[in-house]
Enzyme design. Structure first.
Site, PDB file in Angstrom:
ATOM      1  N   CYS A   1       1.078  -1.063  -0.007  1.00  0.00           N
ATOM      2  CA  CYS A   1       0.033   0.086   0.174  1.00  0.00           C
ATOM      3  C   CYS A   1       1.232   1.343  -0.096  1.00  0.00           C
ATOM      4  CB  CYS A   1      -0.642  -0.022   1.469  1.00  0.00           C
ATOM      5  SG  CYS A   1      -2.063   1.363   1.910  1.00  0.00           S
TER       6      CYS A   1
ATOM      7  N   CYS B   1      -6.158   6.749  -2.960  1.00  0.00           N
ATOM      8  CA  CYS B   1      -4.431   5.606  -3.555  1.00  0.00           C
ATOM      9  C   CYS B   1      -3.511   5.669  -3.651  1.00  0.00           C
ATOM     10  CB  CYS B   1      -5.737   4.615  -4.112  1.00  0.00           C
ATOM     11  SG  CYS B   1      -5.147   2.677  -4.567  1.00  0.00           S
TER      12      CYS B   1
END
Length: 258
Positions: free
Chosen positions: A73, A206
């Site tokens: 991530c 994101c």
């Protein structure tokens, strides 16, 4: 029930629970991700970070989506970098040890972090596949996790939840599926909204999706690096990269972390 100290962090609205300390196995972390990240039932977050010092100038970062699946991530790694810096575990340039490899990072200010991202070896522009009506020209690449990038005229008008759900499992992207980004070119930069697998819904930002959108649209000739990108939260990122035949290297992303 055991008491656990935790921190809550946000990378442009992409939010995380952070834990540290020894003794937490992968299976335990998966269970904790599912329980602690449940919105309205617990702390609530998009994912769980498990962060520990792994040597001089090295920070280990493990990330688990809210469904318990482990992944890389970008936003979470930047948040982990800020946390480690504020705790005095590192300073200056340091290394984040992630599922996508060892990545350099540095804290630019109290709430902004720059980090390297994995090189992108292959970008499939206008990736072949059968897509829902109205979807054309989908790009496919991996920025640590697989991403589909859908160019749109208006990110604000994109039906992210419906189309994201349909495209996320599209056979064109292989068995694990892909995160899905809806990218609008605006004033020489990008506006990006992302449907994230593992969260199974839209997130406010994101990091790997912002990176994927910038790389794909640079290679498609729609924008030039460094690329200014605005996330769904309204927060802004800057993506620098060196385009090369079929891919990109030297990718650096700076963005908010709180």
């Amino acid at each position: 029930m055991r008491k656990m100290k935790f921190w809550k962090l946000s990378g442009a609205g992409n939010d995380f629970v952070l834990l540290t300390g020894g003794g937490l196995t992968g299976e335990r972390l998966k269970r904790l991700a599912r329980s602690l990240c449940a919105r309205k039932l617990s702390i609530g977050a998009d994912g769980l970070l498990y962060v520990n010092r792994a040597g001089s100038g090295v920070i280990s970062v493990r990330y688990f989506n809210s469904d318990g699946s482990e992944a890389f991530c970008g936003n979470g790694s930047r948040c982990a970098a800020l946390w480690a810096s504020l705790r005095g575990l590192v300073s200056g340039h340091f290394t984040l040890r992630t599922l996508a490899g060892d990545l350099e990072a540095r804290v630019l200010s109290r709430n902004r972090v720059e980090m390297c991202m994995p090189d992108v070896d292959t970008v499939s522009l206008r990736h072949p596949g059968k897509y829902p009506p109205g979807i054309s020209g989908v790009h496919f690449l991996n920025t640590g996790v697989p991403h589909a990038v859908v160019p749109v005229r208006s990110a604000a008008a994109a039906d992210v939840e419906r189309l994201g759900r349909l495209l996320r499992h599209n056979p064109a992207f292989g068995g694990p599926g892909a995160n899905v980004n809806f990218a609008e070119v605006s004033n020489g930069g990008l506006i990006v909204r992302t449907y994230e697998r593992g969260v199974e819904g839209e997130t406010l930002a994101c990091g790997t999706g912002i990176t994927a959108s910038a790389v794909a649209l640079v290679l498609d000739g729609k924008v030039k690096p460094p690329v200014k990108v605005t996330a769904r939260s309204g927060e802004r990122f800057l993506v620098g990269l060196k385009a090369r035949s079929g891919g990109a290297s030297g990718i650096r992303v700076s963005g908010p972390a709180d």
